[in-house]
Every structure is written in C-alpha cells, then in structure tokens.
Design an enzyme around this catalytic site. Structure first.
Site, mmCIF file in Angstrom:
data_model
loop_
_atom_site.group_PDB
_atom_site.id
_atom_site.type_symbol
_atom_site.label_atom_id
_atom_site.label_comp_id
_atom_site.label_asym_id
_atom_site.label_seq_id
_atom_site.Cartn_x
_atom_site.Cartn_y
_atom_site.Cartn_z
ATOM 1 N N ARG A 255 0.788 -1.733 0.298
ATOM 2 C CA ARG A 255 0.220 -0.149 -0.041
ATOM 3 C C ARG A 255 0.980 1.225 0.136
ATOM 4 O O ARG A 255 1.010 1.529 0.485
ATOM 5 C CB ARG A 255 -1.481 0.121 1.326
ATOM 6 C CG ARG A 255 -2.417 -1.050 0.908
ATOM 7 C CD ARG A 255 -2.934 -1.105 2.135
ATOM 8 N NE ARG A 255 -2.454 -1.407 3.536
ATOM 9 C CZ ARG A 255 -2.746 -0.897 4.898
ATOM 10 N NH1 ARG A 255 -3.814 -0.547 4.929
ATOM 11 N NH2 ARG A 255 -2.423 -1.236 5.831
ATOM 12 N N LEU B 222 1.252 3.065 -1.938
ATOM 13 C CA LEU B 222 0.989 4.509 -2.917
ATOM 14 C C LEU B 222 -0.222 5.107 -1.983
ATOM 15 O O LEU B 222 -0.551 6.411 -1.677
ATOM 16 C CB LEU B 222 -0.472 4.111 -3.919
ATOM 17 C CG LEU B 222 -1.074 5.466 -5.011
ATOM 18 C CD1 LEU B 222 0.062 6.660 -5.159
ATOM 19 C CD2 LEU B 222 -2.251 4.757 -5.527
ATOM 20 N N SER C 206 -20.363 3.176 12.637
ATOM 21 C CA SER C 206 -18.615 3.894 12.853
ATOM 22 C C SER C 206 -18.152 5.284 13.825
ATOM 23 O O SER C 206 -18.580 6.443 12.883
ATOM 24 C CB SER C 206 -17.626 3.434 12.114
ATOM 25 O OG SER C 206 -17.811 4.202 11.092
ATOM 26 N N CYS D 96 -8.773 1.295 0.851
ATOM 27 C CA CYS D 96 -8.071 0.016 0.353
ATOM 28 C C CYS D 96 -8.850 -1.452 1.314
ATOM 29 O O CYS D 96 -9.390 -0.772 2.508
ATOM 30 C CB CYS D 96 -6.586 -0.575 0.699
ATOM 31 S SG CYS D 96 -5.052 0.572 -0.988
ATOM 32 N N ASP E 272 -26.070 -3.628 7.717
ATOM 33 C CA ASP E 272 -25.874 -2.732 6.949
ATOM 34 C C ASP E 272 -26.226 -3.531 5.314
ATOM 35 O O ASP E 272 -24.786 -4.656 5.388
ATOM 36 C CB ASP E 272 -24.296 -2.464 6.982
ATOM 37 C CG ASP E 272 -24.555 -1.244 8.154
ATOM 38 O OD1 ASP E 272 -25.271 -0.233 8.234
ATOM 39 O OD2 ASP E 272 -23.458 -1.618 8.970
ATOM 40 N N HIS F 15 -28.782 0.410 6.071
ATOM 41 C CA HIS F 15 -28.281 0.841 5.042
ATOM 42 C C HIS F 15 -27.308 0.781 3.623
ATOM 43 O O HIS F 15 -27.051 0.014 3.608
ATOM 44 C CB HIS F 15 -26.964 1.796 5.972
ATOM 45 C CG HIS F 15 -26.101 2.747 5.792
ATOM 46 N ND1 HIS F 15 -26.080 3.833 5.510
ATOM 47 C CD2 HIS F 15 -24.745 2.179 5.364
ATOM 48 C CE1 HIS F 15 -25.131 4.222 4.926
ATOM 49 N NE2 HIS F 15 -24.420 3.253 4.443
ATOM 50 N N HIS G 260 -17.198 11.262 3.239
ATOM 51 C CA HIS G 260 -16.160 10.899 2.141
ATOM 52 C C HIS G 260 -15.326 12.006 1.655
ATOM 53 O O HIS G 260 -14.186 12.294 0.893
ATOM 54 C CB HIS G 260 -16.620 10.538 0.630
ATOM 55 C CG HIS G 260 -17.473 8.758 0.423
ATOM 56 N ND1 HIS G 260 -16.514 8.280 1.224
ATOM 57 C CD2 HIS G 260 -18.510 8.704 0.363
ATOM 58 C CE1 HIS G 260 -17.557 7.321 1.168
ATOM 59 N NE2 HIS G 260 -18.313 7.751 1.149
HETATM 60 N N1 GLN Z 1 -22.080 0.547 9.594
HETATM 61 C C1 GLN Z 1 -21.193 0.596 8.891
HETATM 62 C C2 GLN Z 1 -19.821 1.905 9.620
HETATM 63 O O1 GLN Z 1 -20.862 2.627 10.318
HETATM 64 C C3 GLN Z 1 -21.074 1.178 7.407
HETATM 65 C C4 GLN Z 1 -20.221 1.338 6.379
HETATM 66 C C5 GLN Z 1 -20.839 1.379 4.798
HETATM 67 O O2 GLN Z 1 -22.106 1.364 5.117
HETATM 68 N N2 GLN Z 1 -19.755 1.305 4.160
HETATM 69 O O3 GLN Z 1 -19.288 2.218 9.190
HETATM 70 ZN ZN ZN Z 2 -22.365 3.959 3.716
#
Ligand code: GLN
Ligand code: ZN
Length: 771
Positions: free
Chosen positions: A16, A18, A444, A527, A610, A652, A705
C-alpha cells in the site's frame, strides 16, 4: 507466437505504498515532487514484476494517483468550473484532488468546491469519480498522460501497451449536468482521443488497449451508432496503431455484432465471467484479427484450472486464429491483491489454491507457452494445477453437515416479519418514543491511531484481552456520553471493536480466511482486504452483543446495534466457486439471524443491518437481475425477520443508484433505511420519492467522503428538500455513511450541526422538539 498480455495492474503497491504516499502528501508531510517520485517508483516496480513474469503486453497509463476515470477526465479537459484550472495546460494536482475530495471555501472561490460523485465501477467494489459534463464542456488534450506513461516505460527500454478508457464507455460513465445525452458529446470528444493516438503512434506505440466494458451492458439507444462513429474516428486518427478493444465483467451477448463491426485490430473477451460466449465470439470475430482470451480470473483469488483453460485456448487456435491469439487475465488485475508470496499465515492447503496478481501473470504466461509449445512444455505446471484442484475437492473442511441441515430447514415464515410495517411502526413508536426526525449515526466513529494501536497491541500480545476490552469500553462510554450531550436520539457505540465492517464479522464466523497483505483499492487511498470464503459459514458464538449491551447500559436512549448484512459480506469477500453464491449468502444470513436475535434478547431495540453492497451485486445485464434480487432479498429477510414487531430493523446503503431496484429495496421490508444522498444533493432520494417508498428513510445530509464540515444550514437545506416530499413522521436525520475515516475534529462539529439541523426542521415543521 501467442502473446501473454496483461490488462491492468494493482496500482496501490504490494504494501500500500501509494496510500502512504498520498496520505502524507495530503497531510503536508510530503511534497508534490516526492509524491510523484513515489508514484513513479511504483510504476517502475510494476513493470519489472510484469516483465519478470513473462508478460509481453504490459499495460501503461493504467496507473492513477486517485482514480483512472478522474485522470482521464482531467487529461481530456473535462473539468467543471470552480476547481482552479485555467482551461489551458496540465491540470494542477490541487485541482485533481479537489475534484476527488472536495475543497474548503476560500480555496477556489467563496463557496466550498464539492467532490465529484463517487460510484461503483461496474459491479466491482472499486469506486470511480463521475465526470461532470455538459453541452459547454470543451474537450481538449490538457495533458497526454498516456504518451507520458508510454515514454516513461520506453526510457527504461520497456515497450508497453497504453490503456485508455474508450470514448463511449467514458461518456456512458459520465453525467451531464444539463440532463442531455452524454453520447451527444462524442463528436466533440473524438478529436482529443485522435490526438492521443497520434501522439502514441509517433512515440512508437504498437498496440493500444481501449477499454470498453460498456459493451457488456445493456446499451442505451444511440450507443451502437456511437461505437461505429467513435472507432471509425479512432482508426482514421492513427491508421498505423493496432487497437485492442477490451471488454470484461460479462459477455458481449447482443453487442457482439457491434463489437465485431469495429475497425480495430483486436478484441479482448472475458471468458471467466462469460465462458459461454466463446463459441459465438469464435464464430463472429474475423479470423484475420487478434483475439485476446481472458482466461485467468481477474476478479477472484483462486488458481486457474490450467488444463481447462488451455483447452479453451486450443479451441480458439483451432477455430482459425492460429498465431493471432493473446492470453490474458479476464480484466484488469486492479481487483485482486498483489501476491500470495507475502502470505505467511495462511493455511498451507488453502494457500496452494490461491493466485493473486503476480501468480495470475505466471498462469497467463504458462498458458501462452502451453499453447505455442504444447502440453509437454508446461507439464509440471499442469500436474501441479491438477493436484491442487483434486486436493481442494477432497478437503473435508469445506462442507459442514450442520450448516447443510440448517439450510434445508429454512421455511418461508423465517423470511417474513410477523406483522406489516404499519403495525410494527405503531408498536415501535410506542416503545421507542423518539422525536420526529430522529437523529442517528450510521455506526462507526473515527478509527483513530489510538484505536488502531489498541488492536495491534492486542495482536502482538502487548496487552491482554481484558485490557483491550476495558479500553474499548472506555471509548464507547466516551462517545455515548458525548452523543447524549449533543442530543443524538439514537446513539451508536462507534464500532471501535471493528477493524473493518466485513473482516470483523468474518473473523467471528467460521468458513472465512484472511490475508495479511491482500489489499485491494476501493477508492483513492482507501483499500480493503477482502476475506476469503473458503468453507461453509456458521457462527460459533455471539459477536457484537457484548458491545451493544454495554453501550445500552450507559444510556436511556435506544442504542442501535449494527451488523454487516449477508449480501455485503458475500459481495466484499472473495468467494469460493464450488457452490452457488446464493447458497453461501444463505449460510451467512442464518449466522447473522442468530446474532440479530441475540441482540434483541439483550435488549437492543434497534438493529441496523448494513447492505452497502446490495446494489453492487446486481448483475450488469437486466436479464440476469431478477434471479439475483430474488435470493439477495430473501437472504436479507432471513437475517432480519426473526425479531418481534417492537424491534426496529434498519438497513443502510451507500454509493448506489437505486432507481432500478426500488421495488426490491422496499421488499427488504426494513423499518428504516438510511441512504447516501448528500454528495448528490439529494438526487439519489428521487428514486425513493418516485417510488413512494413505504417505510422510514434517512437521507444522508453529510457527505462523509469529504473532509468538509457541513453547516447546520446546509444540512437543514437538504432536509427541507427531503421533508417536502417525505412525511416528517417517516424522516430520519443521519450522515451519508459511517464516520470511521473521518477525524474527530470534523465529526464533533458536524454531528452537533446535524442535531441543530434537525431542530431547525422540527421547528419549521411545527412538530415538537426532542424531550
Ligand atoms: N455501519 C458501518 C459504518 O458505520 C457502515 C459502513 C458502510 O456502509 N460502508 O461504518
Ligand atoms: Zn455507507
């Protein structure tokens, strides 16, 4: 002679490198020159590895600092205004990264510059940035990254095969801000492609690979004509160059005639995903041109059955292609880890069954040699391949009779909640007593250096399990208190115990194996190291219950428990191929169902399952979708339906276009769904509105993001839009996704702003505020 070819290389680096380089550049620890030097070193190493494995068509231009679609757009001058590019000359790195990650107010103008939309690359877990085009876009060759890459390799004496995203695929992957047809931009785009090809020809390139994966999809109206127009233009631009049109991820099917009519020298087909297209391709593709056979799986980690693959290659030779054959991976190796050689902790029998990028190239070269020189020349390789396959087949660890018995005992009732949503919603409201527009997080909180250090200290036995758990509890207690203080209605425990949403669960289930360095790029510097499902899956013991129960003991508000759903577990793992994906998914669903029921028993009233990869698993062709959706929906329901009406099930999803699967998303029958919508300014919500989604929705109001902290006003604005169309009693307030990649300096104010945004909206809608 048969050509051993490669289509693309994992750019992140074996360790990793990069990622490290990018992150130290972004944090100001590394200069631009250093970053570029690191990137170059990775390319030099990549060429050396490929050469060393006997590949004669080595790709170039497949490297990208962040994303190859973004870099293509930048090189073609397809950059929206407001990102600091003058419209002339090379695009500054600051512009490239602003398009990728957003830029704060004041950098390029008074307003923040939002990042481009991020979406999945076909049906993979790689994400690309969606170019924003309009009728005003002036394409021009801002920067010829391809000729530059070619010259770089050439300076080392390596002849490479430049890789371009084909013009039709590029347009089909882009979005037109003015709602026009992206393909209408083709005539203005082609001169830039022509210029690239002329430059490449002049620099000495012989072959150019033009990726047109769109050819394996259901093409929109006008696309067939666009293909004809585009490739006539490209062929005319540089008549001396040999163009190889690369298709992958599926078969050509009804687009085969379109592909065969293109005036190009070669065609690459994916014979791993679509082995059944072989006959049609052999019959239709002109025998005086080159055919590239994608025989080595670029999407999975298993060794190739060399004998079977050689037989396929032979059929192509006998069909009349003679010497004009290439052997290649099915697609770019971007989607697999670097090398098995670095894996020193795998079960030795399992390790023998694996082939990552480096080993796949060895297979490619072996097959090419076997085709030219006969079986005898590769006898040892064939024998080894046969032996490993036989050993795998006979491995008693693969099949667990208890799992088979549970699978056989699944009843239709197990895939249904006891009552319909309306009735459940009433009982849940009574039990949960939430305010309107309840605020929650996706699960999270930041995975800080501290959290990661805890895990690695445990792994190195520097702390005991008890010490580790006490530390995790301390972190949980902190975030529960903080959420109570700022007024989060449905708090979460922060998922500190999880390294990764898939890996964590996989580690607590049987049937999964793990690599140490099996990293695959997801987007930019992100990654993932997908686990490997190699045997039947079951749950030996409860997984998250202890953490959720502990978090719940600290607050009167309903704590939400979070699990990764069965479809996502499957989709984000490398799966065995000896049983159907549907069966693997059911096995996981049963394991998760036990976890859901245990959470309920422990007093957790809200459980989120999720499924961010639900959409990604959708087959590329419409004709194949119903079957996938049938079992994917059934598996989610199998995992989620074992609870009482009073227990609220959330799901989700993120990075998805939902329009074409709304009925199935509704059929999941989750009480609440949270979706990513902030980055697209609620555009993704439209699908839910048009469909009149019947249950509760939390449209994301914070693009997680991007490092930008959204203001309460900005989020209130998004909520206002949502509240216009969704009845407030069914509206939730949450970020786009989990916050593990963000920093606390961003999360603290943004979450507080989000609570504030909910308050603003509650007041505007004249519904009572939180108690
Ligand atoms: N429960 C996960 C989080 O909160 C959901 C992550 C996801 O949808 N990629 O990180
Ligand atoms: Zn998500």
């Amino acid at each position: 002679m048969t050509i051993a070819a490669n289509l693309g290389w994992p750019r992140i680096g074996p360790r990793r490198e990069l990622k490290t380089a990018l992150e130290s550049f972004w944090s100001g620890k590394k200069s631009e020159d250093d970053l570029l030097a690191d990137a170059r070193a990775l390319r030099v190493a990549a060429r050396a590895v490929q050469r060393g494995r006997g590949i004669s068509h080595i790709p170039c231009g497949d490297f990208a600092l962040y994303d190859h679609v973004l870099e293509t757009a930048c090189s073609l001058g397809a950059i929206p205004a407001g990102y600091g590019w003058s419209g002339e000359g090379p695009v500054p790195l600051a512009t490239l990264f602003a398009l990728a990650r957003g830029a704060p107010a004041g950098r390029f103008g008074p307003e923040p510059a939002p990042a481009l939309e991020l979406t999945k690359w076909f049906d993979t877990n790689y994400h690309y940035l969606v170019p924003r085009l309009s009728g005003e876009t002036r394409f021009g060759l801002a920067h010829d990254r391809w000729t530059e890459a070619y010259a770089e390799a050439r300076s080392e004496g390596v002849q490479t095969r430049p890789v371009l995203i084909g013009p039709v695929t590029f347009l089909l992957l882009s979005k037109r801000e003015d709602q026009g047809d992206p393909l209408a931009l083709l005539p203005s785009l082609l001169p830039a492609y022509g210029a690239i090809l002329r430059n490449l020809a002049e620099a000495g390139a012989v072959w150019v690979q033009v990726d047109e994966p769109a050819l394996v999809t259901d093409l929109p109206p006008g696309a067939h004509e666009a293909y004809a127009l585009a490739y006539r233009g490209l062929a005319d631009a540089a008549p001396g160059l040999k163009l190889l049109v690369a298709t992958y991820f599926e078969g050509l099917r009804d687009n085969l005639a379109t592909a065969c009519a293109l005036p190009v020298a070669g065609l690459h087909v994916d014979l791993v995903r679509a082995p059944d297209q072989l006959d049609a391709v052999l019959a239709a593709w002109p025998k005086d041109r080159w055919l590239s056979l994608g025989l080595v799986d670029g999407r999975n980690v298993w060794r190739t059955d060399l004998r079977a693959a050689l037989a396929v290659a032979r059929r192509a030779r006998e069909a009349g292609f003679g010497e004009r054959l290439m052997i290649a991976p099915s697609c770019s190796l971007l989607h697999v880890p670097h090398t098995v050689a670095m894996e020193d902790a795998l079960d030795p029998a399992l390790k023998r069954r694996l082939a990552f990028a480096v080993e796949k190239l060895e297979e490619v070269a072996t097959l090419a040699r076997g085709l030219d020189e006969g079986e005898g020349a590769i006898a040892a390789r064939l024998a080894e391949s046969d032996a490993v396959l036989a050993e795998a087949k006979a491995d008693p660890r693969l099949n667990d009779p208890a799992v088979a018995a549970r699978l056989a005992a699944i009843t239709p009732e197990m895939e249904r909640r006891a009552s319909p949503y309306r009735e459940r919603a009433r009982k849940q409201a009574e039990r949960l007593r939430l305010p309107p527009l309840p605020v929650t997080a996706i699960g999270s909180f930041p995975q800080t250096a501290e959290v990661r250090a805890l895990r690695s200290r445990l792994a190195r036995s520097e702390i005991t399990q008890a010490q580790y758990e006490a530390e995790i509890e301390r972190l949980i207690a902190e975030v529960v208190r903080w959420q109570d203080e700022i007024g989060v209605d449905v708090p979460v425990h922060g998922e500190f115990e999880r390294n990764d949403m898939v890996k964590y669960f996989a580690e607590h289930l049987s049937g999964f194996a793990f690599t140490r360095h099996g990293w695959v790029q997801s987007y930019g510097s992100r990654c993932v190291a997908p686990p490997i499902i190699w045997a039947d899956v079951s749950r030996p013991a409860p997984i998250t219950v202890r953490w959720s129960a502990y978090a719940q003991s600290l607050t009167r508000r309903p704590m939400k428990g979070m699990l990764t759903g069965p479809v996502t577990m499957l989709q984000w793992s490398f799966a065995r191929t000896d049983i159907p994906r549907e069966t693997i998914c059911r096995q996981i669903a049963l394991a998760l169902r036990d976890e859901v029921q245990d959470l309920e028993r422990a007093g957790i009233a809200i459980i989120q399952i999720d499924e961010p990869a639900f959409r990604e698993g959708l087959p590329l062709r419409r004709a194949d979708r119903a079957d996938y959706l049938r079992w994917a929906v059934a598996c989610f329901r199998l995992a989620s339906s074992g609870v009482r009406d009073e227990t609220q099930i959330h799901t989700h999803m993120c990075y998805s276009e939902f329009n074409d699967i709304m009925a199935e998303i509704a059929a999941l029958d989750a009480d609440v769904i949270s979706i990513e919508t902030a980055r697209s300014d609620m555009e993704l919500l439209e699908a839910f509105l048009d469909f009149a989604y019947p249950n509760e929705i939390g449209p994301g109001v914070w693009d997680i993001h991007s490092p930008i902290v959204p203001t309460a006003e900005r989020m209130a604005g998004l909520l206002r839009r949502a509240a216009n169309r969704i009845p407030p009693e069914r509206l939730w307030v949450n970020p786009d996704c989990g916050l593990k990649t963000r920093a606390w300096e961003e999360v603290r104010p943004a979450m507080a702003n989000m609570v504030e945004a909910a308050r603003i909206l509650r007041a505007e809608l004249a519904v009572p505020a939180a108690e």
